[in-house]
Scaffold this motif. Structure first.
Motif, PDB file in Angstrom:
ATOM      1  N   THR A 116      56.570  46.155  55.236  1.00 25.04           N
ATOM      2  CA  THR A 116      56.742  47.184  56.258  1.00 25.04           C
ATOM      3  C   THR A 116      56.568  48.565  55.632  1.00 25.04           C
ATOM      4  OG1 THR A 116      59.124  47.244  55.835  1.00 25.04           O
ATOM      5  CG2 THR A 116      58.347  45.766  57.585  1.00 25.04           C
ATOM      6  N   TRP A 117      56.382  49.566  56.478  1.00 23.45           N
ATOM      7  CA  TRP A 117      56.152  50.918  55.952  1.00 23.45           C
ATOM      8  C   TRP A 117      57.344  51.414  55.145  1.00 23.45           C
ATOM      9  CZ3 TRP A 117      58.975  55.309  56.463  1.00 23.45           C
ATOM     10  CH2 TRP A 117      59.912  55.374  57.496  1.00 23.45           C
ATOM     11  N   ASP A 118      58.556  51.092  55.603  1.00 25.02           N
ATOM     12  CA  ASP A 118      59.718  51.615  54.888  1.00 25.02           C
ATOM     13  C   ASP A 118      59.916  50.927  53.539  1.00 25.02           C
ATOM     14  OD1 ASP A 118      60.209  49.478  56.637  1.00 25.02           O
ATOM     15  OD2 ASP A 118      62.348  49.856  56.719  1.00 25.02           O
ATOM     16  N   ASN A 119      59.590  49.636  53.449  1.00 28.58           N
ATOM     17  CA  ASN A 119      59.665  48.966  52.154  1.00 28.58           C
ATOM     18  C   ASN A 119      58.641  49.546  51.180  1.00 28.58           C
ATOM     19  OD1 ASN A 119      61.789  47.249  52.784  1.00 28.58           O
ATOM     20  ND2 ASN A 119      60.467  45.593  53.482  1.00 28.58           N
ATOM     21  N   LEU A 120      57.436  49.799  51.666  1.00 29.23           N
ATOM     22  CA  LEU A 120      56.406  50.419  50.825  1.00 29.23           C
ATOM     23  C   LEU A 120      56.827  51.822  50.394  1.00 29.23           C
ATOM     24  CD1 LEU A 120      53.367  49.196  52.908  1.00 29.23           C
ATOM     25  CD2 LEU A 120      53.685  48.701  50.472  1.00 29.23           C
ATOM     26  N   ALA A 121      57.442  52.564  51.310  1.00 31.92           N
ATOM     27  CA  ALA A 121      57.872  53.926  50.992  1.00 31.92           C
ATOM     28  C   ALA A 121      58.988  53.933  49.952  1.00 31.92           C
ATOM     29  CB  ALA A 121      58.325  54.640  52.262  1.00 31.92           C
ATOM     30  N   ARG A 122      59.852  52.935  49.992  1.00 33.04           N
ATOM     31  CA  ARG A 122      60.930  52.865  48.994  1.00 33.04           C
ATOM     32  C   ARG A 122      60.357  52.689  47.585  1.00 33.04           C
ATOM     33  NH1 ARG A 122      63.260  49.509  53.277  1.00 33.04           N
ATOM     34  NH2 ARG A 122      64.982  50.660  54.242  1.00 33.04           N
ATOM     35  N   LEU A 123      59.384  51.798  47.460  1.00 32.43           N
ATOM     36  CA  LEU A 123      58.773  51.602  46.145  1.00 32.43           C
ATOM     37  C   LEU A 123      57.979  52.842  45.737  1.00 32.43           C
ATOM     38  CD1 LEU A 123      58.255  49.800  43.720  1.00 32.43           C
ATOM     39  CD2 LEU A 123      56.319  48.783  44.957  1.00 32.43           C
ATOM     40  N   ALA A 124      57.340  53.486  46.704  1.00 32.84           N
ATOM     41  CA  ALA A 124      56.608  54.726  46.417  1.00 32.84           C
ATOM     42  C   ALA A 124      57.557  55.787  45.863  1.00 32.84           C
ATOM     43  CB  ALA A 124      55.921  55.233  47.680  1.00 32.84           C
TER      44      ALA A 124
ATOM     45  N   ILE B 126      71.101  50.033  46.951  1.00 27.93           N
ATOM     46  CA  ILE B 126      72.426  50.181  46.334  1.00 27.93           C
ATOM     47  C   ILE B 126      72.285  50.242  44.814  1.00 27.93           C
ATOM     48  CG2 ILE B 126      74.651  49.054  45.956  1.00 27.93           C
ATOM     49  CD1 ILE B 126      74.331  47.866  48.812  1.00 27.93           C
ATOM     50  N   ALA B 127      71.450  49.365  44.265  1.00 30.14           N
ATOM     51  CA  ALA B 127      71.219  49.363  42.816  1.00 30.14           C
ATOM     52  C   ALA B 127      70.649  50.702  42.359  1.00 30.14           C
ATOM     53  CB  ALA B 127      70.273  48.226  42.439  1.00 30.14           C
ATOM     54  N   PHE B 128      69.716  51.248  43.131  1.00 22.77           N
ATOM     55  CA  PHE B 128      69.113  52.542  42.785  1.00 22.77           C
ATOM     56  C   PHE B 128      70.181  53.626  42.724  1.00 22.77           C
ATOM     57  CE2 PHE B 128      67.023  56.547  43.464  1.00 22.77           C
ATOM     58  CZ  PHE B 128      65.793  56.429  42.844  1.00 22.77           C
ATOM     59  N   GLN B 129      71.052  53.671  43.731  1.00 26.66           N
ATOM     60  CA  GLN B 129      72.096  54.694  43.776  1.00 26.66           C
ATOM     61  C   GLN B 129      73.104  54.530  42.647  1.00 26.66           C
ATOM     62  OE1 GLN B 129      72.209  57.378  45.713  1.00 26.66           O
ATOM     63  NE2 GLN B 129      70.275  56.784  46.663  1.00 26.66           N
ATOM     64  N   GLN B 130      73.219  53.318  42.128  1.00 29.89           N
ATOM     65  CA  GLN B 130      74.150  53.056  41.029  1.00 29.89           C
ATOM     66  C   GLN B 130      73.446  53.081  39.669  1.00 29.89           C
ATOM     67  OE1 GLN B 130      75.734  49.303  42.450  1.00 29.89           O
ATOM     68  NE2 GLN B 130      77.479  50.311  43.444  1.00 29.89           N
ATOM     69  N   ALA B 131      72.242  53.667  39.641  1.00 30.73           N
ATOM     70  CA  ALA B 131      71.452  53.841  38.414  1.00 30.73           C
ATOM     71  C   ALA B 131      70.897  52.530  37.862  1.00 30.73           C
ATOM     72  CB  ALA B 131      72.251  54.575  37.338  1.00 30.73           C
TER      73      ALA B 131
ATOM     74  N   TRP C 204      60.353  55.254  44.279  1.00 30.48           N
ATOM     75  CA  TRP C 204      60.711  54.848  42.917  1.00 30.48           C
ATOM     76  C   TRP C 204      59.626  55.278  41.937  1.00 30.48           C
ATOM     77  CZ3 TRP C 204      59.285  52.606  38.523  1.00 30.48           C
ATOM     78  CH2 TRP C 204      60.272  52.175  37.632  1.00 30.48           C
ATOM     79  N   GLU C 205      58.374  55.000  42.288  1.00 29.80           N
ATOM     80  CA  GLU C 205      57.264  55.364  41.401  1.00 29.80           C
ATOM     81  C   GLU C 205      57.181  56.880  41.220  1.00 29.80           C
ATOM     82  OE1 GLU C 205      55.397  53.565  39.559  1.00 29.80           O
ATOM     83  OE2 GLU C 205      55.768  51.541  40.324  1.00 29.80           O
TER      84      GLU C 205
END
Length: 205
Positions: free
Chosen positions: A77-85, A54-59, A87-88
């Motif tokens: 988990t894979w999805d948590n790692l993918a979210r940070l990936a 939510i924070a990401f979508q709100q800049a 972002w990077e």
């Protein structure tokens, strides 16, 4: 979901389901309220990741990054790692993004090959955006091997063929994608390609 919550009470799993649905539909204010209703479960990695999303979508990008990291600390988990990936890939280190995607793949079970294919496509996109077309193609091929017939893999391949100026092949593949997933953005991509090729009549719906 709202009716179910009203009838049986605000069960945590039900609120989490509603929060995820609101988030996916970009109803961010609703999703934020849903998360607030889960305040006593604030240490749960799914809720942490959702708040970060939510924070990401709100800049709120730095807040999102902190949330993604915390979610991984709680549960890598894979999805948590993918979210940070992801972002990077947008704001940080591309090589680190690829490394995180690779770690995510290691967490995906044999029953989740569509998820594995999606991660491979994201890794391919990292290469594509740097002009490394052969490496991008290798990731796209790996995605197709993992989950044969994945229309999103065809869409990525079509984009790659277009970049390589293999327009006829790109048109054929975009046409196949539109036939299976008639989403406006894919129809627009095909129309734009026809226009670029000097075939405006074929660009019309």
């Amino acid at each position: 979901i709202d009716r179910a919550i009203g009838e049986i009470g605000p069960l945590a799993d039900l609120y989490l389901l509603k929060a995820n649905l609101d988030f996916r539909l970009h109803r961010l204010e609703n999703a934020d309220r849903d998360v607030q209703a889960l305040a006593r479960f604030a240490g749960n990695s799914q809720i942490i990741a959702l708040k970060a999303g939510i924070a990401f979508q709100q800049a709120g990008y730095e807040e999102a990054k902190k949330g993604y990291r915390l979610a991984i600390e709680k549960n890598p988990t894979w999805d948590n790692l993918a979210r940070l990936a992801y972002w990077e890939s947008k704001f940080g280190d591309i090589e680190l993004a690829d490394k995180l995607y690779g770690q995510a793949e290691n967490e995906i079970s044999a029953k989740e090959m569509r998820s594995y294919a999606w991660v491979e496509l994201e890794r391919g996109l990292l290469e594509f955006n740097r002009g490394r077309y052969q490496k991008a193609a290798a990731h796209y091929d790996q995605a197709d091997k993992a989950y044969s017939g994945y229309w999103l893999a065809d869409e990525h391949r079509a984009e790659l063929l277009e970049a390589e100026r293999k327009f006829d092949q790109a048109v054929a593949l975009y046409g196949r994608v539109v036939g299976r997933a008639p989403q406006p953005e894919f129809q627009q991509a095909l129309g734009d390609l026809f226009a670029f090729m000097g075939k405006p009549d074929q660009a019309k719906p």
